[in-house]
Structure formats: structure tokens, C-alpha cells
Write a protein that holds these residues in place. Structure first.
Motif, PDB file in Angstrom:
ATOM      1  N   GLU A 181       8.302  26.132  17.286  1.00  0.00           N
ATOM      2  CA  GLU A 181       7.928  25.672  15.950  1.00  0.00           C
ATOM      3  C   GLU A 181       6.621  26.335  15.504  1.00  0.00           C
ATOM      4  O   GLU A 181       6.509  26.790  14.352  1.00  0.00           O
ATOM      5  CB  GLU A 181       7.797  24.150  15.949  1.00  0.00           C
ATOM      6  N   PRO A 211       5.671  19.009   2.019  1.00  0.00           N
ATOM      7  CA  PRO A 211       6.967  19.693   2.015  1.00  0.00           C
ATOM      8  C   PRO A 211       8.018  18.842   2.730  1.00  0.00           C
ATOM      9  O   PRO A 211       7.731  18.233   3.763  1.00  0.00           O
ATOM     10  CB  PRO A 211       6.682  20.989   2.785  1.00  0.00           C
ATOM     11  N   ALA A 212       9.210  18.778   2.161  1.00  0.00           N
ATOM     12  CA  ALA A 212      10.280  17.970   2.752  1.00  0.00           C
ATOM     13  C   ALA A 212      10.756  18.606   4.050  1.00  0.00           C
ATOM     14  O   ALA A 212      10.810  19.829   4.163  1.00  0.00           O
ATOM     15  CB  ALA A 212      11.439  17.862   1.767  1.00  0.00           C
ATOM     16  N   TRP A 220       1.251  20.004  -4.154  1.00  0.00           N
ATOM     17  CA  TRP A 220       1.638  18.826  -3.382  1.00  0.00           C
ATOM     18  C   TRP A 220       1.016  17.540  -3.931  1.00  0.00           C
ATOM     19  O   TRP A 220       0.557  16.691  -3.175  1.00  0.00           O
ATOM     20  CB  TRP A 220       1.220  18.956  -1.895  1.00  0.00           C
ATOM     21  N   GLY A 251      11.491  19.996  -3.522  1.00  0.00           N
ATOM     22  CA  GLY A 251      11.283  20.446  -2.140  1.00  0.00           C
ATOM     23  C   GLY A 251      10.181  19.693  -1.414  1.00  0.00           C
ATOM     24  O   GLY A 251       9.707  20.126  -0.369  1.00  0.00           O
ATOM     25  N   LEU A 252       9.781  18.545  -1.995  1.00  0.00           N
ATOM     26  CA  LEU A 252       8.672  17.797  -1.408  1.00  0.00           C
ATOM     27  C   LEU A 252       9.143  16.412  -0.981  1.00  0.00           C
ATOM     28  O   LEU A 252      10.288  16.021  -1.209  1.00  0.00           O
ATOM     29  CB  LEU A 252       7.532  17.664  -2.425  1.00  0.00           C
ATOM     30  N   ALA A 295      15.358  23.992  13.757  1.00  0.00           N
ATOM     31  CA  ALA A 295      15.249  24.179  15.205  1.00  0.00           C
ATOM     32  C   ALA A 295      14.331  23.134  15.817  1.00  0.00           C
ATOM     33  O   ALA A 295      14.611  22.592  16.897  1.00  0.00           O
ATOM     34  CB  ALA A 295      14.734  25.589  15.518  1.00  0.00           C
ATOM     35  N   GLU A 296      13.233  22.840  15.129  1.00  0.00           N
ATOM     36  CA  GLU A 296      12.280  21.848  15.643  1.00  0.00           C
ATOM     37  C   GLU A 296      12.912  20.453  15.663  1.00  0.00           C
ATOM     38  O   GLU A 296      12.779  19.712  16.643  1.00  0.00           O
ATOM     39  CB  GLU A 296      11.015  21.867  14.772  1.00  0.00           C
ATOM     40  N   ARG A 340      15.193  20.311  18.593  1.00  0.00           N
ATOM     41  CA  ARG A 340      14.446  20.211  19.856  1.00  0.00           C
ATOM     42  C   ARG A 340      13.955  18.784  20.085  1.00  0.00           C
ATOM     43  O   ARG A 340      14.128  18.204  21.162  1.00  0.00           O
ATOM     44  CB  ARG A 340      13.237  21.160  19.826  1.00  0.00           C
ATOM     45  N   GLY A 398       6.247  25.992   1.874  1.00  0.00           N
ATOM     46  CA  GLY A 398       7.062  24.939   2.462  1.00  0.00           C
ATOM     47  C   GLY A 398       6.707  24.592   3.892  1.00  0.00           C
ATOM     48  O   GLY A 398       7.348  23.741   4.498  1.00  0.00           O
ATOM     49  N   VAL A 399       5.690  25.228   4.464  1.00  0.00           N
ATOM     50  CA  VAL A 399       5.247  24.823   5.805  1.00  0.00           C
ATOM     51  C   VAL A 399       3.926  24.071   5.679  1.00  0.00           C
ATOM     52  O   VAL A 399       3.226  24.168   4.668  1.00  0.00           O
ATOM     53  CB  VAL A 399       5.071  26.032   6.767  1.00  0.00           C
ATOM     54  N   VAL A 400       3.613  23.300   6.719  1.00  0.00           N
ATOM     55  CA  VAL A 400       2.351  22.559   6.724  1.00  0.00           C
ATOM     56  C   VAL A 400       1.441  23.171   7.790  1.00  0.00           C
ATOM     57  O   VAL A 400       1.626  22.929   8.980  1.00  0.00           O
ATOM     58  CB  VAL A 400       2.589  21.068   7.029  1.00  0.00           C
ATOM     59  N   PRO A 401       0.464  23.967   7.368  1.00  0.00           N
ATOM     60  CA  PRO A 401      -0.456  24.527   8.363  1.00  0.00           C
ATOM     61  C   PRO A 401      -1.386  23.438   8.889  1.00  0.00           C
ATOM     62  O   PRO A 401      -1.619  22.429   8.219  1.00  0.00           O
ATOM     63  CB  PRO A 401      -1.263  25.563   7.570  1.00  0.00           C
ATOM     64  N   ALA A 439      11.710  21.370  10.475  1.00  0.00           N
ATOM     65  CA  ALA A 439      12.583  22.536  10.344  1.00  0.00           C
ATOM     66  C   ALA A 439      13.748  22.376  11.309  1.00  0.00           C
ATOM     67  O   ALA A 439      13.642  21.657  12.304  1.00  0.00           O
ATOM     68  CB  ALA A 439      11.796  23.800  10.653  1.00  0.00           C
ATOM     69  N   ALA A 455       5.138  22.513  18.997  1.00  0.00           N
ATOM     70  CA  ALA A 455       5.856  23.070  20.141  1.00  0.00           C
ATOM     71  C   ALA A 455       5.937  24.585  19.961  1.00  0.00           C
ATOM     72  O   ALA A 455       5.822  25.094  18.843  1.00  0.00           O
ATOM     73  CB  ALA A 455       7.256  22.468  20.213  1.00  0.00           C
ATOM     74  N   ARG A 459       7.417  29.820  14.502  1.00  0.00           N
ATOM     75  CA  ARG A 459       8.110  29.871  13.215  1.00  0.00           C
ATOM     76  C   ARG A 459       7.114  29.695  12.064  1.00  0.00           C
ATOM     77  O   ARG A 459       7.130  30.449  11.084  1.00  0.00           O
ATOM     78  CB  ARG A 459       9.159  28.749  13.143  1.00  0.00           C
TER      79      ARG A 459
END
Lengths: 448, 448
Positions: free
Chosen positions: B278, A206-207, A96, A117-118, A277-278, A281, B235-238, A275, B275, B281
Motif C-alpha cells: 500500500e 477520498p473515498a 476535501w 469521489g469523497l 489490494a490494500e 490484504r 485520491g490518495v491520503v498522504p 484501495a 503496509a 502504491r
């Protein structure tokens, strides 16, 4: 020694017009003895050393899209442009991060990130033309700064040349550093008056999978700003919260892609992202928050519609400009509870100075482009528009805000800083300048 | 004039032991002529004016939980504590902002935010004791800085007292400001050497609905750090990415709430938040990324389990300390691609100096607490542990990192800064100090 003794021939060009102005307007054009276009940090250092040895002013320019005259060489000397210092030095998408030279356009950083993808979130208006070095020098913002922060938030390290001509680095490809004073943040937003950024390490993220704007249309500013307050109270974090007032809509609304109802006189643009679904929402929550008292709520979902919306929003400034041929568009920022005052008093200031007035901008950050229009051939009207800007700056301070949220002080707002910082703060500001640039040769006359 | 002439009697107390040290250890205790406990910014200014007029050093302390000796009055003079300057000046939950005085504990800011559906994300170790002013002076981090950034990122404005004793404000309850140089960021992390923070405007965000840690356990550092790289590539942001190495687990693992398999010799803690849907996921993605080569993956979902995990993680430092009675725990930060080197070379440095060594910390930020243990009664071993720390600092610089990611230079790391910044950068650092504090009376001997 002449400049030609310390730099290769191809790095020195004649001072043509486009190097002597930016988008500030007001008929101000600078003068210069030469324009230097270095292709390495070492050449930037050589140019600065020569200037420092010969007491010659040195004014840096990126893409020239600034609105405050920060890049205008008002005291002559040398102009230094960064278009040849434009390499991607390193790109580690899996970590990143990217290291780019100052002359890379912000649009190129956006594209490179996206292809991997960023995302590089800062999105100031003229991303395709403006350079990352200029964006850093102004700490540029944009609509998505509400969720993602301004340019400086994404800079983890800088390579810069400081007087009398030394290459230094602050930070690097690291995410935390509390060793020295935060000189990196000090250079960010310093408008070329402390040092010249030659390269930057940037953070990426991440995008988001989906971006879903939700737009509320209202009868008046009161209803629209109440909707913004409901958005903040709703417990979700939108990616952007923008507003466009009635006058703005009257000039730009015809091109609005989803059709403006006749009674709409205030627009709030929000956006959900993340994402799929998020994002859906959050968009639903935004729709709920915006719906009360709305004339209409639009929620485009097709990617082409989303691009179209933001293209239209980005073009609003041009639609406004086209209205009378001239426009001074400022960028005050105020505490969020003073948005109503800005929307109302912008119009009152315009009326007092007898110029058309409007406001739009980054409402979630309290950063509003109050704008005054004029016909370029009407010098008196142009002067009244300029006077209105100065009254606007006073308004910003009276509301506990700042005269500039993202454009910078530059040349346009000279004299404002002392009012905003007070004598002690302003004195400290000058002492910091003195610590970096004791001969006051870097962009003299600016940021003060 | 004596100090008693410029301050009320109740603001001056005897210099007791607890005001003369912090958690640095190394047997260093300062000396002081008096301790000042002001209850207003005006009293802070009065104390500083008196010190400046009488050439008396002035050392600030917050909760005293610093690990680098930043609060130790090594040159005598006056100690200034902020526990009586502890009011909430303003709280606007609907606008996501709060203004607090410097002596408010970070834990109180956390609680107040939480009770109103909001979050103040910075979570340094000793939040219940450490004060927001001290956290700002050190730009404190913590596990969740990976997603949310360090303390400074949440500070939009500061009220501070600068030499020779003037109250200034930089920024305010505004979210964007590029008017003056970023003196706010300069004060953040300045360890009480440039000015004394008396109050801060903080940004808050809506609290996440759910926090779901996902923990991977591995046979060795190689497998664990590969898992961290997969997390970044997923691709996720923890919200957090932590690691604890095998030695750390051998000392603290018995208390790990979910049971440590015998073959586990490296732990990676990540967390999903947001949420509910999310967070679930992201947690599923994290679980996938962590699963390869894992001995076990734990994903607690009950809020009580989640609190228990972070309580255990927060207590790891004490379990380590209890092992031999003494521990020097540092905070270098390196580029993410050098995590493996830190994990391995920490152990090698320990072996070379014949002291037990381990590492754990904020892996996602490259900010690792490499730690060397000793028995307090074994002065030779303590010296070897201290020597190991100094070799560690060299390692950080060799890897392109910083000697301090979140504790600060303080007194402990004196002399390191010049190596890290180089002669030009260090000279600039000193010139900035000179611009603020020409008599070098604010926390003398520190941050250099």
C-alpha cells in the motif's frame, strides 16, 4: 413585541405533534407555544433574542431521530427546527471540504461527497433523516467511527447563535487552530444547551475504492470477544468492529443475507477498506484473526452484498423493536477490556428485572447498545425495562465507562451526569453552561 | 502557611533561569518566587490550593520548548514543572492505549509505542525534550498531523487539577463519550490557563510497515503549490504534505541528503505510509502527482534515508536560525486555497520591513512557519522582524485563517485573539476562563 414582529410569517408554524417528541419513547411528549422554522442564521438569532428578552425556553430539533429525548421541549416555550436552513453554502471537492447549513441531512452530505469521489465518514443510524446540525449537537457516531472517529472529528468550523442571540463562528475552512479555547468542540455534543449550530465546515476524505466486510460467527460471547481481541492484536486497522449477541441474532438472524448456521450465537462484523489490494490484504488478515473457534466466517465481496449486509445491520434495531413492540436501547461505552462484562451483565440485568435483554453495537469503540424489550401495553414491563436501563448506567460507571457514547444525556439520562463527573466535574459543567446561557433558556432540563 | 508547609522539601527548588523562559526569544524572561516540582497529582493540587488561598500566580511549564512564551511567568508567583511527574501509569499495547503522567517526554511515548508495534502519531518538533503535558496544553501538531491529526485527537482522557485545587478526570481509557460537555477538548490547547494536566490516556495505532517520502523540487512557489493541489486531487491520503520555499532551501539546502539541483527553488515533501504494498502504491501516485513541472522528484526507500530526510527537515529551523543568529518563526494557518498568498505575502512583508523572510511548514494543513530573520546584536532589525510578525498575523486573519495553528497564543500573540474571535467570541472565551479560574491566577496574561 410578539414573535411575529421579529420573524417572517412563514417561519412560524403551529406546534404539531411531530415537533414535540423524538424517538426516546417512554410516552414523553413536550409542549410548545410555537415552532420556528428559520431560513437563515439571522432568523435563528432573532428568535433567540426574542426568547432571551421574554424569558421563553428555546428547544432545538434536527431530524427528530434522537433516542435520549434531547429534542423534547419539556419546559414548553419555542421549538426551533432547521429543515428550511438547508443550503450547501460551499463545496470544494478538490480541497476535501464542504460548508453546509444545519438542516442538510447527513445522507445528503454522504451522497454529495460520494458523487465527487469523497467520503464523509460519520454514519449514524438514521442518516437519511437526521440533520448534520443534530448530528453535531449529539456528536453522533456509528459503525465506522472505529477507524474514522465521530462527527466532531470532521467539523473544522461552526457558525452558531449563542445567547442572547449573537451569530459567532469558531474555526472555519482551516485544518488547525489553537488560538482560542476549543469552543467548537464544546458546542459539538452540547445537545442544544449552549448554542444553536447554524452551519458547519466539514472535512472530507477520498473515498475508499473497496469495502470488504469479514464476519465471524461464534458459539458464545467469550469466543466472539476473544476474536475481537485477536483482531486488535493483528496489526491492521479495520474500518469497523461490531458485535451482535445471541439474543440479537435470534431476533434478526433470519434476515441475515449470508445464512446463519444454527449453532451461531454471537456475530462479529469487521470491515477492511481502502484501495483494492490494500482492502483485500486487510480482509485476509481479518479473516485469519476471526477464524479461530469460529462456527463460520463470511467474507462477501460483491458491492451489492456489502450494501445488503450493512442494510441488514442497520435494520437490526427495527427487528429487535418488532419482537415485543417496545425496546429501550442504550449506548454505554466502556474500556475495551470490559466488553465481556457488558455482554454478560446486560443479560443478568435483564434477568433481574424480568425483561428480555440483548446487546449489540460498536464493539471496537466499547460502545454497546444494551437493550431491554417490553410490550407497550404492559406498563409494568415497560417500567421494569426502564429500571434495567438505570441499572445499566450504574454498570457503565462501575466499569470505568460512560453512560452515553453517542446518544447524549438528553432528558432520558437526567441525573446521571453528576454520578459520572463527580461533584467537582459536574460543578464545572454547570459553570460552563452558565457562561454560555446565563438565563438557562436553551433546552432547559437537558444535559444535566 | 508557607508553600513549605504543604509540599515536601524536595518538591520546592530555587527559581533558576531555565524555569523562567522558553524558546520565544525577544529577551523576555519571567520572575518567580519559587519553582515547584511535584511528583504526584496530589502535590499539584496542594500547590494550586496554596496559590489560590494566597492569591499567587501559578505558571505551568513542560519541556520549555514553546515558541510563544506560554511558559514564561510574566506576573511572577510560582512556576510548576512536571519533570518529576513522569511515570507510565498503564500500558495496554494489545488494546492500543497508554496512560502517562504529564512529565513523560513525547519521545518516550513514541519509543514505547514503537517497541510494541504501535505508533503515537503526533510529532511536534522537539519531541525528545517536550513533555506530553505541554504538548496537550498547546495541542501540538507536526508534519504527520495531515493524516493523523493533532495531539488532542489522540487524547481520550485527562486527569487535571483545576482551581481552587481539585483533581478531576474527563474521559478515560474509553474511545467515545458524549455525557458532559467536552471539557477534555477545552483543556487541550488551553496553555495552562484553565487547569493543569497531570496525566493523560492516549490512543495508539498499529505502526505502518513502511514510510516512503516522495519529494518534488520546483522552480518556484507557483509550480510547487500546483503540485500540492494535484496531490490532493489524486485520491490518495498522504501521511504528510510539507513545503520549504526558496529562501528556506538557500539556507538549509546544502545539507539536503539527496542533492539539490541548482534550479530548485521550492520543495514539496509528501509521504506514503502503511503496509508495504500500500505504501508503494501511494508513493507511486504521489510521484505521478508531483512530477509535472518538477525539476526533480526524489523517492528514497531505505529506512536510513527516510530517517535522514526527516532529521534534515527537523533541522531546517536550526539552519535558518544559524543564518543570522536570530529568527522569529510563526505558525499561522489558512484555508488550503490561500497557500499561494502566504508564500508570496510572507516575502512581501519581509521586504516591507527590510528583514530576510522565508516560509516552510505543514502545507497540507495550511499551517505555515513564516519566518523573519535578524542579527541579535541589531536591535532595530529585531524590532523590524517583530513588526513583520504582527503584519503576518493580520495577513492570517485577512485570508480567513488563524494567528496560530500549533504554537499557541502564549505571551507573544497577546492582543491577537480579540481580532480573530470578534467581540462576542472573545467575550465567550473570557467567560469560559472565568468559569474555570475566577481569580485569574493560572498563567495570567496568556491566551488573551
Amino acid at each position: 413585541m410578539t414573535l411575529a414582529d421579529v420573524l417572517p410569517a412563514e417561519a412560524i408554524v403551529e406546534p404539531k405533534g411531530r415537533y414535540l417528541a423524538d424517538l426516546m419513547g417512554r410516552g414523553v411528549q413536550g409542549t410548545a407555544d410555537a415552532v420556528v422554522l428559520p431560513s437563515s442564521a439571522e432568523e435563528v438569532a432573532a428568535a433567540m433574542r426574542w426568547c432571551y428578552e421574554n424569558d421563553v425556553p428555546l428547544t432545538a430539533r434536527g431530524g427528530g431521530t434522537g433516542l435520549a429525548g434531547g429534542a423534547i421541549p419539556v419546559q414548553g416555550g419555542i421549538v426551533i427546527g432547521f429543515e428550511r436552513l438547508n443550503r450547501i453554502r460551499q463545496f470544494d471537492p478538490l480541497l476535501w471540504r464542504i460548508q453546509v447549513e444545519a438542516g442538510v441531512t447527513t445522507g445528503d452530505v454522504h451522497r454529495l461527497a460520494r458523487e465527487n469521489g469523497l467520503r464523509f465518514p460519520p454514519d449514524p443510524g438514521a442518516a437519511e433523516v437526521s440533520q448534520i446540525g443534530g448530528n453535531i449537537a449529539c456528536n453522533a457516531g456509528g459503525p465506522h467511527a472505529f477507524k474514522y472517529g465521530v462527527t466532531g472529528h470532521w467539523v473544522t468550523g461552526l457558525e452558531a447563535v449563542i445567547p442572547p442571540g449573537e451569530i459567532v463562528t469558531f474555526g472555519g475552512p482551516i485544518r488547525k487552530d489553537v488560538a482560542g479555547y476549543d469552543l467548537r468542540s464544546l458546542l459539538v455534543g452540547s445537545e442544544g444547551t449552549l448554542g444553536l449550530v447554524t452551519a458547519a465546515w466539514l472535512r472530507l476524505v477520498p473515498a475508499p475504492e473497496l469495502e470488504l466486510p469479514v464476519i465471524g460467527l461464534y458459539r458464545d460471547a467469550e469466543a466472539g470477544i476473544s476474536a475481537i481481541e485477536r483482531v486488535l492484536a493483528s496489526g491492521v486497522v479495520p474500518a469497523a468492529i461490531e458485535y451482535l449477541d445471541g439474543a440479537t441474532l435470534s431476533y434478526s438472524g433470519d434476515a441475515y443475507p449470508f445464512g446463519l448456521p444454527p449453532e451461531a450465537a454471537f456475530m462479529v462484523i469487521t470491515e477492511a477498506d481502502g484501495a483494492a489490494a490494500e482492502a483485500r490484504r486487510v480482509a485476509a488478515e481479518l479473516r485469519d484473526a476471526l477464524a479461530d473457534d469460529a462456527v463460520a466466517v463470511h467474507a462477501p465481496t460483491e458491492p451489492s452484498e456489502v450494501s445488503e449486509l450493512w442494510r441488514w445491520r442497520g435494520g437490526a434495531a427495527f427487528a429487535i423493536l418488532a419482537q415485543r413492540g417496545g425496546a429501550f436501547s442504550e449506548d454505554i461505552a466502556v474500556p475495551l477490556d470490559r466488553l465481556r462484562d457488558v455482554a454478560r451483565e446486560t443479560l443478568e440485568i435483564g434477568a433481574r428485572h424480568d425483561v428480555p435483554a440483548l446487546s449489540f453495537g460498536h464493539a471496537g469503540d466499547g460502545n454497546i447498545h444494551s437493550t431491554f424489550l417490553f410490550a407497550p401495553e404492559d406498563l409494568d414491563e415497560e417500567q421494569r425495562a426502564d429500571d434495567a436501563c438505570h441499572e445499566l448506567f450504574q454498570l457503565a460507571l462501575r466499569l470505568g465507562g460512560t453512560v452515553t457514547g453517542e446518544h447524549g444525556i438528553g432528558w432520558l439520562k437526567r441525573g446521571q451526569l453528576e454520578h459520572q463527573l463527580g461533584p467537582t466535574g459536574y460543578d464545572l459543567h454547570l459553570r460552563v453552561k452558565q457562561a454560555f446561557d446565563p438565563k438557562n433558556l436553551l433546552n432547559p432540563g437537558k444535559k444535566r
